[in-house]
Design an enzyme around this catalytic site. Structure first.
Site, PDB file in Angstrom:
ATOM      1  N   TYR A 101     -10.646 -20.349  -2.835  1.00 35.72           N
ATOM      2  CA  TYR A 101      -9.571 -19.483  -3.408  1.00 35.72           C
ATOM      3  C   TYR A 101     -10.144 -18.070  -3.570  1.00 35.72           C
ATOM      4  O   TYR A 101     -11.100 -17.913  -4.339  1.00 35.72           O
ATOM      5  CB  TYR A 101      -9.302 -20.235  -4.740  1.00 35.72           C
ATOM      6  CG  TYR A 101      -8.362 -19.176  -5.673  1.00 35.72           C
ATOM      7  CD1 TYR A 101      -6.985 -19.393  -5.368  1.00 35.72           C
ATOM      8  CD2 TYR A 101      -8.932 -18.297  -6.451  1.00 35.72           C
ATOM      9  CE1 TYR A 101      -6.130 -18.690  -6.255  1.00 35.72           C
ATOM     10  CE2 TYR A 101      -7.809 -17.354  -6.916  1.00 35.72           C
ATOM     11  CZ  TYR A 101      -6.786 -17.512  -7.057  1.00 35.72           C
ATOM     12  OH  TYR A 101      -5.807 -16.705  -7.717  1.00 35.72           O
ATOM     13  N   GLU A 189      -3.187 -12.893  -3.558  1.00 36.94           N
ATOM     14  CA  GLU A 189      -3.998 -14.008  -3.781  1.00 36.94           C
ATOM     15  C   GLU A 189      -4.063 -14.598  -2.183  1.00 36.94           C
ATOM     16  O   GLU A 189      -3.219 -14.641  -1.534  1.00 36.94           O
ATOM     17  CB  GLU A 189      -3.229 -15.210  -4.756  1.00 36.94           C
ATOM     18  CG  GLU A 189      -3.928 -16.500  -4.817  1.00 36.94           C
ATOM     19  CD  GLU A 189      -3.021 -17.195  -5.940  1.00 36.94           C
ATOM     20  OE1 GLU A 189      -3.097 -16.951  -7.032  1.00 36.94           O
ATOM     21  OE2 GLU A 189      -2.021 -18.214  -5.402  1.00 36.94           O
TER      22      GLU A 189
END
Ligand code: GDP
Ligand code: MN
Length: 388
Positions: A101, A189
């Protein structure tokens, strides 16, 4: 404003972040031809503005164009968390060795953009934050210096990234930060950023949230807005120049000024009611704007009473009263209204309302009085609803 995965990834690619080759399709036949062009296995991905599409069945692998067409037929038109899939992204499939991530977000309390990374990629970061917060590594970026190599290295080491990927990771992190800043994002993101079986770092999923107030600087982004996910009332409000946010309560609020609107919502809560919306009609609102505002409030079926709180300054109370009567006449509603008009031309405003002599209008002089009356009126209406 939320961007779709394919839009976010295209922006990331402009900054040099590697993404899979792929194209958007709106029909199964189109998906097939994209798969033919790409050759080999593909992944068919629903483009809807929610997370967890994978778990919801909105992401499917396909070995060949036939399968791509079939999977696209399954996914197009599917309902994912209340949204209908109208587009799929057909990407060349990646061979995933591990998932990371990486996100950039504005941290208001630190007054910095923060970069976050986790070795637990692919799952929702909120879940990681809840169950294993120590698995999330963050660095705060100095606004003048930008993201420094050493900071990206802290992230890489913190998530245990194999050393051979460090320099590629630093490039991706710096590019993501750059995209975040230049595009006026609130969030950028990559989840997951994967290490492939071929030892490449590549962004498989992308998400960007753009600051609505900055859209005037990004006409290209403003054009990408997916209107289908915007609340119809919020769209109408935007077109009329009103700030409107729909909430879950029963008391519609029409107020001039954002601060006063917040105070109004607070006092409604204080007296045991719940506001149906935040609505700031702004300064100098015309009768026409008032009509539009009321139409928007009344289009919400949960509204049982409306509280109008106007502090006349540039906004004139008589204009508001006129607009209100116009709206009542055109919309033909018998819902209870509580009106508090103070400030510029309040006497004229009140006189206009008195002359109209409507049964369902209550006036109030103080905000406390107005809120209590509105809460009471909504409760009475609910009672009626229950017995009817
Ligand atoms: P999300 O569920 O909405 O976050 O959608 P993602 O794009 O992140 O996809 C969810 C998951 O699907 C990823 O974490 C991967 O595990 C898997 N996935 C996505 N693309 C590929 C691919 O090309 N190959 C493989 N094997 N898995 C993929
Ligand atoms: Mn994802």
């Amino acid at each position: 404003m939320n961007l779709h995965e394919y839009q976010s990834k295209r922006i990331f690619a402009q900054y040099g972040i590697p993404i899979p080759k792929g194209e958007v399709a709106t029909t199964p036949a189109e998906a097939r031809s994209v798969a033919e062009k790409l050759g080999g296995a593909v992944v068919v991905k629903s483009q809807v503005l929610v997370g967890g599409r994978g778990k919801a069945g909105g992401i499917k692998l396909a070995k060949n164009p036939d399968e791509a067409q079939a999977r696209a037929a399954d996914i197009l038109g599917m309902n994912i968390k209340g949204l209908t899939v109208e587009k799929v992204l057909v990407d060349e499939a990646s061979n995933i060795a591990s998932e990371i991530y990486l996100g950039a977000v504005l941290d208001r309390s630190r007054r910095r953009v923060v970069l976050m990374a986790s070795g637990e990629g692919g799952v929702e970061i909120e879940e990681v934050a809840r169950t294993a917060p120590d698995k999330i590594i963050t660095v705060a970026v100095h606004p003048f210096l930008g993201l420094r190599d050493y900071q990206a290295r802290i992230l890489a080491e913190g998530i245990g990234l194999p050393k051979e990927h460090t320099s590629a990771f630093i490039k991706v992190a710096k590019a993501l930060y750059q995209a975040f800043v230049e595009q006026d994002a609130g969030l950028a993101e990559i989840n997951p950023l994967v290490i492939t079986g071929e030892n490449q770092l590549i962004a498989l999923d992308g998400k960007m949230v753009i600051d609505d107030s900055a859209l005037s600087r990004h006409p290209d982004l403003a054009e990408m807005a997916d209107k289908s996910t915007e609340d119809a009332s919020e769209q109408e409000a935007k077109a009329e120049g009103l700030s409107y946010i729909k909430l879950d309560g029963e008391i519609g609020c029409m107020v001039n000024g954002a601060g006063l609107a917040m105070a109004t919502m607070d006092i409604v809560k204080y007296y045991g009611g719940s506001p149906a919306n935040f609505l700031d009609i702004g300064g100098g609102a015309s009768a026409q704007k008032v009509t539009a505002a009321l139409r928007i409030i009344l289009s919400d079926p949960h509204v049982k009473a409306v509280l109008i709180n106007i502090f006349g300054g540039i906004t004139r109370c008589d204009e508001v009263a006129k607009g209100f009567l116009e709206a009542i006449n055109t919309l033909k509603v018998d819902m209870p209204f509580v009106i508090r008009l103070v400030g510029t031309n309040e006497k004229e405003g009140r006189a206009i309302l008195e002359e109209a002599d409507l049964q369902n209008i209550l006036t109030a002089t103080s905000l406390a009085d107005a809120a209590q009356k509105a809460v009471q009126a909504a409760a009475t209406q609910s009672g009626k609803g229950a017995s009817a």
